[in-house]
Design a protein around this motif. Structure first.
Motif, PDB file in Angstrom:
ATOM      1  N   HIS A  43      34.565  39.248  45.022  1.00  0.00           N
ATOM      2  CA  HIS A  43      35.566  38.409  45.684  1.00  0.00           C
ATOM      3  C   HIS A  43      36.858  38.297  44.875  1.00  0.00           C
ATOM      4  O   HIS A  43      37.926  38.105  45.437  1.00  0.00           O
ATOM      5  CB  HIS A  43      34.990  37.023  46.010  1.00  0.00           C
ATOM      6  CG  HIS A  43      34.594  36.214  44.832  1.00  0.00           C
ATOM      7  ND1 HIS A  43      33.391  36.378  44.170  1.00  0.00           N
ATOM      8  CD2 HIS A  43      35.246  35.225  44.178  1.00  0.00           C
ATOM      9  CE1 HIS A  43      33.307  35.519  43.189  1.00  0.00           C
ATOM     10  NE2 HIS A  43      34.424  34.812  43.154  1.00  0.00           N
ATOM     11  N   LEU A  44      36.778  38.442  43.563  1.00  0.00           N
ATOM     12  CA  LEU A  44      37.986  38.363  42.737  1.00  0.00           C
ATOM     13  C   LEU A  44      38.852  39.617  42.828  1.00  0.00           C
ATOM     14  O   LEU A  44      39.986  39.625  42.368  1.00  0.00           O
ATOM     15  CB  LEU A  44      37.610  38.102  41.276  1.00  0.00           C
ATOM     16  CG  LEU A  44      36.902  36.782  40.996  1.00  0.00           C
ATOM     17  CD1 LEU A  44      36.585  36.653  39.513  1.00  0.00           C
ATOM     18  CD2 LEU A  44      37.716  35.595  41.482  1.00  0.00           C
ATOM     19  N   PHE A  45      38.309  40.678  43.416  1.00  0.00           N
ATOM     20  CA  PHE A  45      39.037  41.938  43.548  1.00  0.00           C
ATOM     21  C   PHE A  45      39.576  42.148  44.963  1.00  0.00           C
ATOM     22  O   PHE A  45      39.996  43.247  45.301  1.00  0.00           O
ATOM     23  CB  PHE A  45      38.136  43.113  43.148  1.00  0.00           C
ATOM     24  CG  PHE A  45      37.788  43.106  41.694  1.00  0.00           C
ATOM     25  CD1 PHE A  45      38.609  43.732  40.766  1.00  0.00           C
ATOM     26  CD2 PHE A  45      36.652  42.460  41.243  1.00  0.00           C
ATOM     27  CE1 PHE A  45      38.300  43.717  39.420  1.00  0.00           C
ATOM     28  CE2 PHE A  45      36.335  42.439  39.892  1.00  0.00           C
ATOM     29  CZ  PHE A  45      37.160  43.070  38.974  1.00  0.00           C
ATOM     30  N   LEU A  46      39.552  41.109  45.758  1.00  0.00           N
ATOM     31  CA  LEU A  46      40.022  41.201  47.133  1.00  0.00           C
ATOM     32  C   LEU A  46      41.228  40.305  47.343  1.00  0.00           C
ATOM     33  O   LEU A  46      41.474  39.382  46.555  1.00  0.00           O
ATOM     34  CB  LEU A  46      38.903  40.790  48.094  1.00  0.00           C
ATOM     35  CG  LEU A  46      37.655  41.658  48.091  1.00  0.00           C
ATOM     36  CD1 LEU A  46      36.572  41.034  48.961  1.00  0.00           C
ATOM     37  CD2 LEU A  46      37.981  43.068  48.557  1.00  0.00           C
ATOM     38  N   LEU A  47      41.945  40.564  48.407  1.00  0.00           N
ATOM     39  CA  LEU A  47      43.040  39.679  48.785  1.00  0.00           C
ATOM     40  C   LEU A  47      42.444  38.328  49.173  1.00  0.00           C
ATOM     41  O   LEU A  47      41.339  38.272  49.733  1.00  0.00           O
ATOM     42  CB  LEU A  47      43.817  40.286  49.959  1.00  0.00           C
ATOM     43  CG  LEU A  47      44.417  41.663  49.695  1.00  0.00           C
ATOM     44  CD1 LEU A  47      45.004  42.246  50.978  1.00  0.00           C
ATOM     45  CD2 LEU A  47      45.474  41.600  48.608  1.00  0.00           C
ATOM     46  N   PRO A  48      43.140  37.234  48.863  1.00  0.00           N
ATOM     47  CA  PRO A  48      42.566  35.899  49.118  1.00  0.00           C
ATOM     48  C   PRO A  48      42.044  35.700  50.546  1.00  0.00           C
ATOM     49  O   PRO A  48      40.993  35.087  50.735  1.00  0.00           O
ATOM     50  CB  PRO A  48      43.727  34.953  48.827  1.00  0.00           C
ATOM     51  CG  PRO A  48      44.566  35.704  47.837  1.00  0.00           C
ATOM     52  CD  PRO A  48      44.444  37.155  48.220  1.00  0.00           C
ATOM     53  N   GLN A  49      42.723  36.241  51.533  1.00  0.00           N
ATOM     54  CA  GLN A  49      42.294  36.038  52.918  1.00  0.00           C
ATOM     55  C   GLN A  49      41.004  36.786  53.264  1.00  0.00           C
ATOM     56  O   GLN A  49      40.399  36.525  54.302  1.00  0.00           O
ATOM     57  CB  GLN A  49      43.410  36.406  53.907  1.00  0.00           C
ATOM     58  CG  GLN A  49      43.824  37.854  53.889  1.00  0.00           C
ATOM     59  CD  GLN A  49      44.995  38.147  52.955  1.00  0.00           C
ATOM     60  OE1 GLN A  49      45.152  37.500  51.918  1.00  0.00           O
ATOM     61  NE2 GLN A  49      45.806  39.122  53.311  1.00  0.00           N
ATOM     62  N   HIS A  50      40.545  37.682  52.404  1.00  0.00           N
ATOM     63  CA  HIS A  50      39.320  38.444  52.679  1.00  0.00           C
ATOM     64  C   HIS A  50      38.160  38.056  51.758  1.00  0.00           C
ATOM     65  O   HIS A  50      37.067  38.612  51.877  1.00  0.00           O
ATOM     66  CB  HIS A  50      39.584  39.943  52.556  1.00  0.00           C
ATOM     67  CG  HIS A  50      40.628  40.421  53.508  1.00  0.00           C
ATOM     68  ND1 HIS A  50      40.480  40.366  54.868  1.00  0.00           N
ATOM     69  CD2 HIS A  50      41.853  40.936  53.285  1.00  0.00           C
ATOM     70  CE1 HIS A  50      41.569  40.828  55.447  1.00  0.00           C
ATOM     71  NE2 HIS A  50      42.417  41.173  54.515  1.00  0.00           N
TER      72      HIS A  50
END
Length: 178
Positions: A67-74
């Protein structure tokens, strides 16, 4: 000079925000627990359940917070076994594909690995968990800088990032084991 009736208000105001502060802290802890539970379920059902056998790869997938490697909305979809957008017309592969690709490398821990296409750094972090040194190249400058910063914040000292065209690899660091 302060009026005597104002003193209790000054003391009371910060104290009244304490429950709100504690609630926010607990919400953050709950969110971390939810991501941890989702990550464990992803490894068990989507990876082991579809045939990933390498314990080293599965353990790395448990340690690296996708989750830390994704855009916040995803981020809420981080542990679904699906491709997710990371830039216009660019996606990060679903976790099973990442796990299977890394499993096929059969890394033992002493290797020097070249990765072409850093993206936002998720696979780089997984490789960093499993190999001695990782050299990763990203052609999109903003994405490469974000990945490098994220990997540094997560304390991956064995991952080296470069921005550029990976067509010729990283000649001055060659040869690579994988």
């Amino acid at each position: 000079m302060k009026k005597a009736w104002m003193l209790p208000l000054i003391i009371f105001i910060p104290a009244c925000f304490l429950p709100l502060f504690n609630a926010c802290q607990k919400t953050s802890e709950i969110r971390a627990d939810i991501y941890d539970l989702q990550r464990r379920n992803m490894v068990r059902w989507d990876l082991e359940g579809q045939g990933i056998k390498s314990r080293r790869v599965l353990d790395a997938m448990l340690r690296v917070p996708r989750h830390l490697f994704l855009l916040p909305q995803h981020r809420k979809m981080a542990y679904l076994d699906s491709d997710l957008p990371i830039a216009p017309l660019v996606t990060t592969p679903r976790p099973f594909v990442v796990a299977r690709t890394i499993e096929l490398l059969n890394l033992k821990g002493s290797e020097k690995v070249l990765e072409v296409g850093t993206g936002l750094g998720y696979q780089s972090a997984l490789l960093g968990e499993l190999a001695n040194e990782v050299y990763t190249i990203e052609i999109v400058p903003d994405m490469g800088r974000q990945a490098a910063e994220r990997l540094q914040l997560l304390n991956y000292k064995n991952i080296h990032c470069q921005i550029g065209d990976g067509f010729k690899g990283w000649p001055d660091k060659a040869p690579f084991d994988a």
